[in-house]
Design an enzyme around this catalytic site. Sequence first.
Site, mmCIF file in Angstrom:
data_model
loop_
_atom_site.group_PDB
_atom_site.id
_atom_site.type_symbol
_atom_site.label_atom_id
_atom_site.label_comp_id
_atom_site.label_asym_id
_atom_site.label_seq_id
_atom_site.Cartn_x
_atom_site.Cartn_y
_atom_site.Cartn_z
ATOM 1 N N GLY A 150 -5.293 0.606 -2.143
ATOM 2 C CA GLY A 150 -4.105 -0.206 -2.273
ATOM 3 C C GLY A 150 -3.393 -0.265 -0.925
ATOM 4 N N CYS A 151 -2.742 -1.381 -0.622
ATOM 5 C CA CYS A 151 -2.086 -1.513 0.683
ATOM 6 C C CYS A 151 -0.914 -0.551 0.819
ATOM 7 C CB CYS A 151 -1.658 -2.955 0.935
ATOM 8 S SG CYS A 151 -0.655 -3.696 -0.375
ATOM 9 N N ASN A 152 -0.103 -0.402 -0.228
ATOM 10 C CA ASN A 152 0.980 0.575 -0.194
ATOM 11 C C ASN A 152 0.432 1.992 -0.095
ATOM 12 O OD1 ASN A 152 2.868 -1.469 -0.500
ATOM 13 N ND2 ASN A 152 3.089 -1.175 -2.698
ATOM 14 N N ALA A 153 -0.627 2.243 -0.838
ATOM 15 C CA ALA A 153 -1.239 3.565 -0.817
ATOM 16 C C ALA A 153 -1.724 3.919 0.580
ATOM 17 C CB ALA A 153 -2.391 3.626 -1.813
ATOM 18 N N THR A 155 -0.690 2.899 3.439
ATOM 19 C CA THR A 155 0.432 3.148 4.337
ATOM 20 C C THR A 155 0.947 4.572 4.188
ATOM 21 O OG1 THR A 155 1.034 0.816 4.004
ATOM 22 C CG2 THR A 155 2.606 2.194 5.169
#
Length: 343
Positions: A150-153, A155
Site C-alpha cells: 500500500g502507498c501509505n504503508a 511511507t
Amino acid sequence: MTKTCDVAILGASGYTGAELVRLIATHPGMRIKALTADRKAGQSYAEVFPHLRHLDLPRLTTIGELDTGGIDLAFCALPHATSQEVIAGLPRDLKVVDLSADFRLKDPAVYEKWYGHPHLALDLQAEAVYGLTEFYRDEIKGTRLCAGTGCNAATGLYGLLPLLRAGVIDPDDIIIDLATGVSGAGRSPKEGSLHAEVSEGYHAYNVAKHRHLAEFDQEFSKAAGRKVEVTFVPHLLPQNRGILATIYVRGEGEAVHKALTEAYAGEPFLVVLPYGEAPATRHVRGSNFVHLGVIPDRRPGRVMVFSTLDNLTKGSSGQALQNANLMLGLPETMGLMAAPLFP
C-alpha cells in the site's frame, strides 16, 4: 545489449496503469505488448489518456481477450478482490506484479478480517512476496508473484522498519500522522474525491480502521520480533500526488538518524536528509525517490521522523517497475532514475 521483455498491463485505464505506461515508455528493457481495461475496451490509449497520445501503444482490450503468449510479465493494476481471481486464471509460468491489496497479507484470517471476505486464491497468497523492494530484494528476484505494498504503508514502513530492527525506538509508543494526495483514492468517480469536496479543506479519514494498518501490524511485528501495533491517522490533502508521514517515536535523535542512514546506505532511491531537516512532497513528485528526515523534539527522548514519497510512483507503479526489473533480471534502477518534477 539489454534484453527486451514484453509486458502487459491489466487495468490500464486507472491512475496506476497510466503511471506504468509513462514509466515503461522510456524503459530500454521493456516493451508494452498488451493493455486491458474492460470498460474502455476498443478505445485507443490516447482517448483515455490524451497526455500519452505521442506513444505508439496497443488498443485497449478486455482481460478475456488478452493473449499471454510471448508476454514475460504482467502488471495487474486492478481493484482489490478483482486481482486474485484474474491472477488465478493466468498461466502459472507468467510472472506477475500485483498493485492491489490482494496478496499483501500472509495470514488468510487477517485478510478476511480487514477486507470482509475470504481470500479466493489461497495458494497464490501463500507464494506471493511482499513488494517492499529494499527489504525483500532477494525474495523478489526469485518469485513469480510480487504483491505491491500500500502507498501509505510504504511511507510508514520506510521510516520505521530500520528503527525497529535496530532497537533504537520504543515499539509500544509509535504514532504515524500521515497526509496523502487524492489520486490515492483511484480514478473511479467517488463523491468524497470531487473537487468541491476536497479543495480548500483537510480532513482525517478511516481513523483507527484504515486497511493499511494490517500491513503495519504484519511488517512491524516481523521487524521487532514481537507484536507491534501503532497509532495511524491518515489525512486527505487537497493535492493530486504525494504522501508525507510525520512519525512520533521515543528514542534518541542521533541514534535514530544513524540507524536510517546506515540502513539505506547505497540504496538508489532512499535519501536520508541531514540531521534536523524535514522533507517535502514537492521534492519527490513524479519520481521513485523517498526522502526521510529526523528532527529531535524539544522534550528529551522524543523524536520526529519524516517520510515522503509520490504515491503513484514509489508508492505504487514505480515500486512495481522496480520489482519487475528484479524479477526479469534487469538492472533494478532501469527506467526509474528520472529526477522529480519541480515546481
